[in-house]
Scaffold this active site. Structure first.
Site, PDB file in Angstrom:
ATOM      1  CG  ASP A  33      39.163 -39.610  23.482  1.00 13.20           C
ATOM      2  OD1 ASP A  33      39.304 -38.947  24.700  1.00 13.20           O
ATOM      3  OD2 ASP A  33      40.019 -39.617  22.575  1.00 13.20           O
ATOM      4  CG  ASN A  89      43.361 -40.758  33.114  1.00 10.08           C
ATOM      5  OD1 ASN A  89      43.123 -42.031  33.696  1.00 10.08           O
ATOM      6  ND2 ASN A  89      43.260 -40.881  32.029  1.00 10.08           N
ATOM      7  CD  GLN A  96      45.636 -34.417  34.042  1.00 10.96           C
ATOM      8  OE1 GLN A  96      46.059 -34.671  35.235  1.00 10.96           O
ATOM      9  NE2 GLN A  96      44.855 -33.479  33.831  1.00 10.96           N
ATOM     10  CB  VAL A  98      44.566 -32.985  27.742  1.00  7.29           C
ATOM     11  CG1 VAL A  98      44.199 -31.499  27.709  1.00  7.29           C
ATOM     12  CG2 VAL A  98      44.927 -33.563  26.366  1.00  7.29           C
ATOM     13  CG  HIS A 102      39.731 -34.324  30.623  1.00  8.42           C
ATOM     14  ND1 HIS A 102      41.028 -33.847  30.736  1.00  8.42           N
ATOM     15  CD2 HIS A 102      40.075 -35.690  29.974  1.00  8.42           C
ATOM     16  CE1 HIS A 102      42.166 -34.572  30.507  1.00  8.42           C
ATOM     17  NE2 HIS A 102      41.574 -35.861  30.193  1.00  8.42           N
ATOM     18  CG  HIS A 104      38.434 -40.059  29.977  1.00  3.35           C
ATOM     19  ND1 HIS A 104      39.101 -40.072  28.639  1.00  3.35           N
ATOM     20  CD2 HIS A 104      39.142 -39.632  30.848  1.00  3.35           C
ATOM     21  CE1 HIS A 104      40.156 -39.670  28.707  1.00  3.35           C
ATOM     22  NE2 HIS A 104      40.465 -39.288  30.056  1.00  3.35           N
TER      23      HIS A 104
HETATM   24  P1  5GP Z   1      44.084 -37.687  29.502  1.00  9.09           P
HETATM   25  O1  5GP Z   1      44.994 -38.931  28.934  1.00  9.09           O
HETATM   26  O2  5GP Z   1      44.409 -36.596  29.675  1.00  9.09           O
HETATM   27  O3  5GP Z   1      43.225 -38.210  30.609  1.00  9.09           O
HETATM   28  O4  5GP Z   1      42.744 -37.669  28.141  1.00  9.09           O
HETATM   29  C1  5GP Z   1      42.976 -36.845  27.065  1.00  9.09           C
HETATM   30  C2  5GP Z   1      42.128 -37.295  26.218  1.00  9.09           C
HETATM   31  O5  5GP Z   1      42.040 -36.245  25.059  1.00  9.09           O
HETATM   32  C3  5GP Z   1      42.683 -38.510  25.397  1.00  9.09           C
HETATM   33  O6  5GP Z   1      41.632 -39.454  25.572  1.00  9.09           O
HETATM   34  C4  5GP Z   1      42.921 -38.187  23.996  1.00  9.09           C
HETATM   35  O7  5GP Z   1      42.464 -39.103  23.179  1.00  9.09           O
HETATM   36  C5  5GP Z   1      41.960 -36.739  23.848  1.00  9.09           C
HETATM   37  N1  5GP Z   1      42.450 -35.860  22.667  1.00  9.09           N
HETATM   38  C6  5GP Z   1      43.576 -35.428  22.751  1.00  9.09           C
HETATM   39  N2  5GP Z   1      43.664 -34.415  21.901  1.00  9.09           N
HETATM   40  C7  5GP Z   1      42.437 -34.614  21.438  1.00  9.09           C
HETATM   41  C8  5GP Z   1      41.926 -33.542  20.318  1.00  9.09           C
HETATM   42  O8  5GP Z   1      42.499 -32.711  19.719  1.00  9.09           O
HETATM   43  N3  5GP Z   1      40.573 -33.745  20.236  1.00  9.09           N
HETATM   44  C9  5GP Z   1      39.526 -34.496  20.905  1.00  9.09           C
HETATM   45  N4  5GP Z   1      38.311 -34.548  20.638  1.00  9.09           N
HETATM   46  N5  5GP Z   1      40.240 -35.363  21.737  1.00  9.09           N
HETATM   47  C10 5GP Z   1      41.521 -35.402  21.990  1.00  9.09           C
END
Ligand code: 5GP
Length: 120
Positions: A33, A89, A96, A98, A102, A104
């Site tokens: 991440d 999420n 969430q 993205v 996925h 975590h």
């Molecule tokens: P969510 O909030 O959708 O459950 O998790 C998305 C995750 O993607 C977050 O923990 C965020 O830090 C990670 N993330 C967002 N953009 C990027 C990126 O460009 N590269 C990487 N490696 N992680 C990302």
């Protein structure tokens, strides 16, 4: 969803955006991440851009199981197989950001430290 714009994670899978790739196979990829919330914070991402967990269909059962299996394997490789958490999420109100499914994988580096809520 009918939007055909590649998701952020599809762009990482396609190497359009750089990321630290820890593992990949024909069904998924694992990256670190970019903004880790714990000493070990990996993301297990299916190649198939399922937006949210609730958007998965019966056809996706095998890949969902595969993601869980890979999470355990990369936790073992990272040396945290005795203590890690999996978080999904689902939906903006759950955090969430993205919309490409996925998992975590969160752990302390030595596998002994306890999590605080703030880390999650
Ligand atoms: P969510 O909030 O959708 O459950 O998790 C998305 C995750 O993607 C977050 O923990 C965020 O830090 C990670 N993330 C967002 N953009 C990027 C990126 O460009 N590269 C990487 N490696 N992680 C990302």
């Amino acid at each position: 969803m009918t939007d055909s714009t590649p998701t952020l994670f599809t762009r990482i899978i396609n190497r359009d955006i750089p990321a630290q790739i820890l593992y990949e196979d024909d069904q998924c990829i694992v990256i670190n991440d970019i903004a880790p919330q714990a000493p070990v914070h990996m993301l297990v991402i299916p190649r198939k851009p399922i937006p949210r967990l609730v958007d998965a269909t019966a056809e996706d059962k095998a890949v969902l199981g595969h993601l869980m299996w890979v999470a355990g394997e990369v936790a073992r490789t990272a040396g945290v197989d005795e203590a890690f958490r999996l978080v999904v999420n689902n939906g903006a109100d759950a955090g969430q950001t993205v919309f490409h499914l996925h998992l975590h994988v969160l752990a302390s580096k030595d596998g002994t430290q306890q999590f605080t809520e703030a880390q999650l």
